[in-house]
Design a protein around this motif. Structure first.
Motif, PDB file in Angstrom:
ATOM      1  N   ILE A  47       0.863  -1.187   0.000  1.00 46.43           N
ATOM      2  CA  ILE A  47       0.000   0.000   0.000  1.00 46.43           C
ATOM      3  C   ILE A  47       0.899   1.237   0.000  1.00 46.43           C
ATOM      4  N   VAL A  48       0.721   2.055  -1.029  1.00 47.38           N
ATOM      5  CA  VAL A  48       1.543   3.260  -1.170  1.00 47.38           C
ATOM      6  C   VAL A  48       0.635   4.488  -1.093  1.00 47.38           C
ATOM      7  N   GLY A  49       1.021   5.433  -0.254  1.00 41.36           N
ATOM      8  CA  GLY A  49       0.250   6.665  -0.108  1.00 41.36           C
ATOM      9  C   GLY A  49       0.904   7.794  -0.884  1.00 41.36           C
ATOM     10  N   LEU A  50       0.045   8.630  -1.474  1.00 42.03           N
ATOM     11  CA  LEU A  50       0.531   9.795  -2.212  1.00 42.03           C
ATOM     12  C   LEU A  50       0.036  11.024  -1.465  1.00 42.03           C
ATOM     13  N   VAL A  51       0.964  11.835  -0.968  1.00 39.92           N
ATOM     14  CA  VAL A  51       0.565  13.010  -0.188  1.00 39.92           C
ATOM     15  C   VAL A  51       1.186  14.270  -0.782  1.00 39.92           C
ATOM     16  N   GLY A  52       0.734  15.399  -0.269  1.00 35.94           N
ATOM     17  CA  GLY A  52       1.264  16.687  -0.728  1.00 35.94           C
ATOM     18  C   GLY A  52       0.210  17.750  -0.526  1.00 35.94           C
ATOM     19  N   PRO A  53       0.643  19.005  -0.404  1.00 34.95           N
ATOM     20  CA  PRO A  53      -0.340  20.080  -0.199  1.00 34.95           C
ATOM     21  C   PRO A  53      -1.201  20.296  -1.440  1.00 34.95           C
ATOM     22  N   ASN A  54      -2.202  21.148  -1.326  1.00 33.30           N
ATOM     23  CA  ASN A  54      -3.084  21.412  -2.471  1.00 33.30           C
ATOM     24  C   ASN A  54      -2.273  21.859  -3.679  1.00 33.30           C
ATOM     25  N   GLY A  55      -2.633  21.313  -4.845  1.00 33.10           N
ATOM     26  CA  GLY A  55      -1.949  21.693  -6.079  1.00 33.10           C
ATOM     27  C   GLY A  55      -0.629  20.973  -6.305  1.00 33.10           C
ATOM     28  N   ALA A  56      -0.335  19.967  -5.465  1.00 30.72           N
ATOM     29  CA  ALA A  56       0.960  19.270  -5.554  1.00 30.72           C
ATOM     30  C   ALA A  56       1.054  18.373  -6.790  1.00 30.72           C
ATOM     31  N   GLY A  57      -0.104  17.950  -7.315  1.00 32.23           N
ATOM     32  CA  GLY A  57      -0.087  17.081  -8.493  1.00 32.23           C
ATOM     33  C   GLY A  57      -0.593  15.667  -8.222  1.00 32.23           C
ATOM     34  N   LYS A  58      -1.147  15.445  -7.038  1.00 30.71           N
ATOM     35  CA  LYS A  58      -1.613  14.096  -6.672  1.00 30.71           C
ATOM     36  C   LYS A  58      -2.729  13.618  -7.609  1.00 30.71           C
ATOM     37  N   THR A  59      -3.735  14.481  -7.783  1.00 29.97           N
ATOM     38  CA  THR A  59      -4.858  14.100  -8.647  1.00 29.97           C
ATOM     39  C   THR A  59      -4.383  13.936 -10.088  1.00 29.97           C
ATOM     40  N   SER A  60      -3.455  14.795 -10.496  1.00 30.12           N
ATOM     41  CA  SER A  60      -2.945  14.702 -11.870  1.00 30.12           C
ATOM     42  C   SER A  60      -2.277  13.352 -12.099  1.00 30.12           C
ATOM     43  N   LEU A  61      -1.465  12.926 -11.126  1.00 29.04           N
ATOM     44  CA  LEU A  61      -0.777  11.629 -11.270  1.00 29.04           C
ATOM     45  C   LEU A  61      -1.809  10.489 -11.315  1.00 29.04           C
ATOM     46  N   PHE A  62      -2.747  10.568 -10.400  1.00 32.53           N
ATOM     47  CA  PHE A  62      -3.821   9.573 -10.337  1.00 32.53           C
ATOM     48  C   PHE A  62      -4.556   9.502 -11.690  1.00 32.53           C
ATOM     49  N   ASN A  63      -4.888  10.684 -12.217  1.00 30.74           N
ATOM     50  CA  ASN A  63      -5.634  10.726 -13.473  1.00 30.74           C
ATOM     51  C   ASN A  63      -4.814  10.226 -14.660  1.00 30.74           C
ATOM     52  N   CYS A  64      -3.498  10.380 -14.596  1.00 31.67           N
ATOM     53  CA  CYS A  64      -2.659   9.814 -15.661  1.00 31.67           C
ATOM     54  C   CYS A  64      -2.716   8.289 -15.610  1.00 31.67           C
ATOM     55  N   VAL A  65      -2.633   7.732 -14.397  1.00 26.76           N
ATOM     56  CA  VAL A  65      -2.648   6.262 -14.263  1.00 26.76           C
ATOM     57  C   VAL A  65      -4.005   5.711 -14.713  1.00 26.76           C
ATOM     58  N   CYS A  66      -5.079   6.435 -14.400  1.00 26.37           N
ATOM     59  CA  CYS A  66      -6.429   5.962 -14.761  1.00 26.37           C
ATOM     60  C   CYS A  66      -6.773   6.221 -16.217  1.00 26.37           C
ATOM     61  N   GLY A  67      -5.925   6.959 -16.926  1.00 26.69           N
ATOM     62  CA  GLY A  67      -6.197   7.219 -18.334  1.00 26.69           C
ATOM     63  C   GLY A  67      -7.014   8.477 -18.589  1.00 26.69           C
ATOM     64  N   TYR A  68      -7.289   9.272 -17.546  1.00 28.84           N
ATOM     65  CA  TYR A  68      -8.077  10.490 -17.761  1.00 28.84           C
ATOM     66  C   TYR A  68      -7.230  11.601 -18.382  1.00 28.84           C
ATOM     67  N   TYR A  69      -5.950  11.664 -17.997  1.00 29.81           N
ATOM     68  CA  TYR A  69      -5.050  12.651 -18.596  1.00 29.81           C
ATOM     69  C   TYR A  69      -3.971  11.902 -19.379  1.00 29.81           C
ATOM     70  N   PRO A  70      -3.699  12.297 -20.624  1.00 31.23           N
ATOM     71  CA  PRO A  70      -2.593  11.664 -21.358  1.00 31.23           C
ATOM     72  C   PRO A  70      -1.258  12.254 -20.889  1.00 31.23           C
ATOM     73  N   ALA A  71      -0.338  11.396 -20.514  1.00 26.56           N
ATOM     74  CA  ALA A  71       0.974  11.864 -20.054  1.00 26.56           C
ATOM     75  C   ALA A  71       1.644  12.677 -21.156  1.00 26.56           C
ATOM     76  N   THR A  72       2.304  13.761 -20.779  1.00 21.60           N
ATOM     77  CA  THR A  72       3.061  14.541 -21.766  1.00 21.60           C
ATOM     78  C   THR A  72       4.338  13.780 -22.139  1.00 21.60           C
ATOM     79  N   SER A  73       4.974  13.175 -21.133  1.00 27.28           N
ATOM     80  CA  SER A  73       6.110  12.282 -21.394  1.00 27.28           C
ATOM     81  C   SER A  73       6.242  11.321 -20.222  1.00 27.28           C
ATOM     82  N   GLY A  74       7.031  10.272 -20.434  1.00 30.86           N
ATOM     83  CA  GLY A  74       7.208   9.264 -19.388  1.00 30.86           C
ATOM     84  C   GLY A  74       6.393   8.017 -19.683  1.00 30.86           C
ATOM     85  N   ARG A  75       6.534   7.021 -18.804  1.00 27.90           N
ATOM     86  CA  ARG A  75       5.898   5.713 -19.022  1.00 27.90           C
ATOM     87  C   ARG A  75       5.142   5.279 -17.775  1.00 27.90           C
ATOM     88  N   ILE A  76       4.029   4.583 -18.002  1.00 30.21           N
ATOM     89  CA  ILE A  76       3.270   3.988 -16.899  1.00 30.21           C
ATOM     90  C   ILE A  76       3.103   2.511 -17.233  1.00 30.21           C
TER      91      ILE A  76
END
Ligand code: ATP
Length: 264
Positions: free
Chosen positions: A42-71
């Motif tokens: 179990i891995v937790g992702l933390v950070g203050p508001n605007g840190a990018g947590k939701t963005s990372l989550f949405n990239c993994v779920c396919g909601y946002y297309p990654a600009t670069s990098g691999r999943i």
């Protein structure tokens, strides 16, 4: 059988994010982020508001297309897959606010996740062909079993809207589990719950990890939840990974402390 905290070395990570960057309307939401989630951890992702947590989550779920990098999920490249494709790759998610059909029963809501493993086509169902009927029965039995596992089987035939908020989060969990995921993504599971509900759910997640050998990545603001269940925590600040370690290590990391104080 290996302990959940000590995954076998020959298994590929359940999730491997490499150098992930994301630009959103000119904003650099993520910059070269690396994340590894080993099987049944179990891995937790933390950070203050605007840190990018939701963005990372949405990239993994396919909601946002990654600009670069691999999943990768268990070694399979899922970068830029669409959300509806993710269950096929063994990825399931819950939402911060459960997305349920309140007038439909709990069981019916859970079953909307069950079509994933069904091989019979719509015509077989319309004609009530034996194979389709058998499959439908198996899926209903599996859904009821999951509701039992999550201790809400007695509410299976109630409209989902009648359940407490904590109950509705369990319905979402059951729906996600019915797809048979290898990787479960939990978006702010603790939000809106009482302290008791949070601690109960924390126990449920720990049990799921052991019983189903599923890896979990959770975005969470609730530090009690983070400390209670995570094997590892990753902290993001302004789209950059600034710390990684146990919950205690990350909470006292100077970059994390400074980011939270600055955001206060
Ligand atoms: N659709 C969007 N268009 C432009 N910028 C966005 C969009 N979504 C998020 N951002 C920006 O991307 C950055 C990361 O936001 P994100 O929502 O991923 O952070 P977060 O850590 O989930 O925050 P919170 O805890 O408040 O939900 C922020 O600067 C945010 O303003």
């Amino acid at each position: 059988m290996p302990e959940p905290d000590a995954p076998s070395g020959d298994l590929r990570p359940s999730l491997e994010i490499t150098e992930l960057s994301l630009l959103l309307g000119g904003v650099r939401a993520l910059s070269d982020v690396n994340v590894v989630v080993e099987p049944a951890t179990i891995v937790g992702l933390v950070g203050p508001n605007g840190a990018g947590k939701t963005s990372l989550f949405n990239c993994v779920c396919g909601y946002y297309p990654a600009t670069s990098g691999r999943i990768r999920v268990e070694g399979v490249d899922v970068t830029r897959r669409r959300p509806h494709e993710m269950p096929r790759y063994g990825v399931a998610r819950t939402f911060q606010h459960p997305i349920l059909e309140p007038q439909y029963t709990v069981l019916e809501n859970v079953l909307t996740g069950g079509h994933i493993g069904i091989r019979s086509g719509p015509l077989s169902y319309a004609l009530r062909l034996p194979q389709a009927v058998r499959q439908e029965r198996r899926t209903i039995a599996a859904a009821r079993e999951l509701l039992g596992y999550l201790e809400i089987e007695h509410q299976a035939d109630l409209p989902a809207g009648e359940l407490s908020y904590g109950g509705q989060k369990r319905v979402e969990l059951a729906r996600a589990l019915l797809t048979g995921p290898k990787l479960l993504l939990l978006d702010e599971l603790a939000s809106g719950l009482t302290h008791e509900e949070v601690m109960d759910l924390a126990e449920v997640i720990k049990r799921i990890r052991v019983d189903h050998r599923i890896a979990v990545l959770l975005v969470e603001h609730h530090m009690g939840m983070i400390s209670a269940i995570t094997d590892k925590v990753i902290a993001l600040v302004e789209g950059v990974k600034v710390a990684e370690g146990t919950a205690a290590q990350v909470q006292r990391d100077p970059a994390v402390v400074e980011a939270y104080l600055g955001a206060a």
